[in-house]
Design a protein around this motif. Structure first.
Motif, short mmCIF file in Angstrom:
data_model
loop_
_atom_site.label_atom_id
_atom_site.label_comp_id
_atom_site.label_asym_id
_atom_site.label_seq_id
_atom_site.Cartn_x
_atom_site.Cartn_y
_atom_site.Cartn_z
N TYR A 84 61.77 20.24 57.28
CA TYR A 84 63.16 20.60 57.53
C TYR A 84 63.56 21.81 56.68
CZ TYR A 84 64.31 16.17 59.95
OH TYR A 84 64.39 15.13 60.84
N SER A 85 64.09 22.85 57.31
CA SER A 85 64.53 24.03 56.56
C SER A 85 65.79 23.73 55.75
CB SER A 85 64.81 25.20 57.52
OG SER A 85 65.84 24.87 58.44
N GLU A 86 66.50 22.68 56.11
CA GLU A 86 67.76 22.34 55.41
C GLU A 86 67.53 21.65 54.07
OE1 GLU A 86 68.34 21.96 59.92
OE2 GLU A 86 66.90 21.24 58.43
N LEU A 87 66.28 21.35 53.75
CA LEU A 87 65.98 20.60 52.53
C LEU A 87 65.44 21.49 51.42
CD1 LEU A 87 64.27 17.38 53.97
CD2 LEU A 87 66.66 17.70 53.29
N TYR A 88 65.88 21.16 50.21
CA TYR A 88 65.41 21.80 48.99
C TYR A 88 64.83 20.67 48.14
CZ TYR A 88 66.28 23.78 44.25
OH TYR A 88 66.17 24.20 42.96
N ALA A 89 63.63 20.86 47.62
CA ALA A 89 62.97 19.81 46.84
C ALA A 89 62.75 20.30 45.41
CB ALA A 89 61.65 19.41 47.49
N PRO A 90 63.76 20.19 44.55
CA PRO A 90 63.69 20.81 43.23
C PRO A 90 62.87 20.06 42.19
CG PRO A 90 65.79 19.70 43.49
CD PRO A 90 65.09 19.59 44.81
N VAL A 91 62.59 18.76 42.40
CA VAL A 91 61.93 17.99 41.35
C VAL A 91 60.80 17.13 41.93
CG1 VAL A 91 62.22 16.37 39.44
CG2 VAL A 91 64.15 17.81 40.14
N ASP A 92 59.60 17.31 41.37
CA ASP A 92 58.50 16.37 41.63
C ASP A 92 58.68 15.24 40.63
OD1 ASP A 92 56.14 14.94 41.82
OD2 ASP A 92 54.87 16.71 42.01
N LEU A 93 58.96 14.03 41.12
CA LEU A 93 59.27 12.90 40.24
C LEU A 93 58.03 12.30 39.58
CD1 LEU A 93 61.98 11.18 42.47
CD2 LEU A 93 62.33 12.70 40.51
N ASP A 94 56.85 12.71 40.01
CA ASP A 94 55.59 12.25 39.42
C ASP A 94 55.43 10.73 39.52
OD1 ASP A 94 53.13 12.74 38.20
OD2 ASP A 94 53.94 12.44 36.18
N VAL A 95 55.93 10.15 40.60
CA VAL A 95 55.73 8.72 40.90
C VAL A 95 55.31 8.61 42.36
CG1 VAL A 95 57.41 7.93 39.18
CG2 VAL A 95 58.15 8.32 41.55
N GLY A 96 54.92 7.42 42.77
CA GLY A 96 54.54 7.21 44.17
C GLY A 96 53.27 7.93 44.55
N HIS A 97 52.35 8.07 43.61
CA HIS A 97 51.14 8.84 43.88
C HIS A 97 50.21 8.14 44.87
CE1 HIS A 97 51.73 12.02 40.93
NE2 HIS A 97 52.22 11.10 40.11
N CYS A 98 49.74 8.90 45.82
CA CYS A 98 48.73 8.43 46.78
C CYS A 98 48.17 9.69 47.44
CB CYS A 98 49.31 7.45 47.79
SG CYS A 98 50.71 8.11 48.73
N ARG A 99 47.44 9.52 48.52
CA ARG A 99 46.90 10.68 49.21
C ARG A 99 46.94 10.43 50.72
NH1 ARG A 99 43.36 7.63 46.52
NH2 ARG A 99 41.53 6.79 47.60
N LEU A 100 47.01 11.50 51.45
CA LEU A 100 46.97 11.43 52.92
C LEU A 100 45.55 11.79 53.34
CD1 LEU A 100 48.80 10.97 55.39
CD2 LEU A 100 49.14 13.44 55.47
N SER A 101 44.89 10.85 54.02
CA SER A 101 43.46 10.99 54.26
C SER A 101 43.06 10.67 55.69
CB SER A 101 42.67 10.07 53.32
OG SER A 101 42.82 10.47 51.98
N VAL A 102 41.90 11.16 56.05
CA VAL A 102 41.26 10.82 57.32
C VAL A 102 40.26 9.69 57.03
CG1 VAL A 102 39.91 11.66 59.28
CG2 VAL A 102 41.40 13.25 58.01
N ALA A 103 40.28 8.66 57.86
CA ALA A 103 39.33 7.55 57.71
C ALA A 103 38.75 7.19 59.07
CB ALA A 103 40.02 6.34 57.09
N GLU A 104 37.57 6.61 59.03
CA GLU A 104 36.89 6.20 60.26
C GLU A 104 36.03 4.98 59.97
OE1 GLU A 104 34.71 9.73 61.26
OE2 GLU A 104 33.13 9.37 59.79
N PRO A 105 35.55 4.28 61.00
CA PRO A 105 34.71 3.10 60.76
C PRO A 105 33.50 3.42 59.89
CG PRO A 105 35.40 3.18 63.06
CD PRO A 105 35.83 4.47 62.44
N VAL A 106 33.15 2.48 59.02
CA VAL A 106 32.04 2.68 58.09
C VAL A 106 30.75 3.07 58.81
CG1 VAL A 106 30.55 1.50 56.43
CG2 VAL A 106 33.03 1.15 56.35
N ALA A 107 30.47 2.42 59.94
CA ALA A 107 29.25 2.72 60.68
C ALA A 107 29.24 4.15 61.19
CB ALA A 107 29.09 1.74 61.85
#
Length: 220
Positions: A84-107
């Motif tokens: 969204y162009s209407e948003l300004y994100a001035p502070v990284d709160l340094d919480v809620g850490h995780c990652r966005l990843s690609v996953a697939e079946p182990v086989a």
């Protein structure tokens, strides 16, 4: 009387980590906020100039972008998805850490090389991020939009792969999936409506400063 600033915060994984920061800033929600029997969505706080709404994580960005809330807390994954162009994100709160990843079946992962993909069918609630990620690599991505239960999509043949948030990775393992590619690291951000920041700069700047100080104290 000046209308209170509306702060949108997400239900779910970020909330528990954000509440102590709110307290440091001097914002403590009314008792109904912690009452499991309450169905209220808007709450007064210990600061008469701030009220809280509690909504789904994806909706936080929408409420703030459209000015229904002036300030919010949301994962950077949501900001990447909606942009969204209407948003300004001035502070990284340094919480809620995780990652966005690609996953697939182990086989499948056992003999798979993501560098060789030319076309993928992916179940995700992040179709925009997913398409951009694969397009940048010259891979055609067919996205199946889901709002949850991503992990069972490969088992049921809906898609070969998923793109989703990963924290410990336990959910992937329990559903027979392997993480094969990280798209982005994710953390919670304080977001502000740009127009509101101009018209209510005093109130909102004080909140931004408060969250910055809380983050610095947490990191110390």
């Amino acid at each position: 009387m000046i209308e209170p600033v509306t702060l949108a915060i997400p239900k779910g994984r970020i909330l528990d980590e954000v509440l102590p920061m709110l307290a440091q800033v001097g914002i403590v929600p009314e008792a109904a906020f912690s009452d499991p029997a309450s169905r209220a969505l808007m709450f007064a706080t210990s600061d008469p100039g701030v009220r809280i709404i509690r909504v789904r994580a994806f909706d936080v960005a929408t409420f703030v972008a459209h000015g229904a809330a002036q300030v919010g807390v949301v994962g950077s994954d949501v900001l990447m998805e909606f942009d969204y162009s209407e948003l300004y994100a001035p502070v990284d709160l340094d919480v809620g850490h995780c990652r966005l990843s690609v996953a697939e079946p182990v086989a499948l992962a056992a003999g798979d090389d993501p560098r060789e993909w030319s076309h993928v069918r992916v179940a995700t609630k992040y179709p925009n991020i997913t398409r951009r990620h694969f397009e940048a690599r010259g891979v055609q991505a067919e996205c199946v939009k889901l709002n949850g239960a991503m992990e069972i999509a490969p088992v049921l043949g809906l898609a070969d792969r998923i793109v989703d948030l990963v924290s410990s990775g336990r959910t992937l393992v329990e559903n027979g999936l392997a993480e094969v590619e990280v798209i982005a690291q994710v953390s919670a951000r304080l977001i502000v409506n740009r127009a509101a920041f101009k018209t209510r700069s005093g109130q909102i700047a004080a909140l931004i400063d408060g969250f910055r100080m809380a983050g610095a104290q947490r990191a110390a």
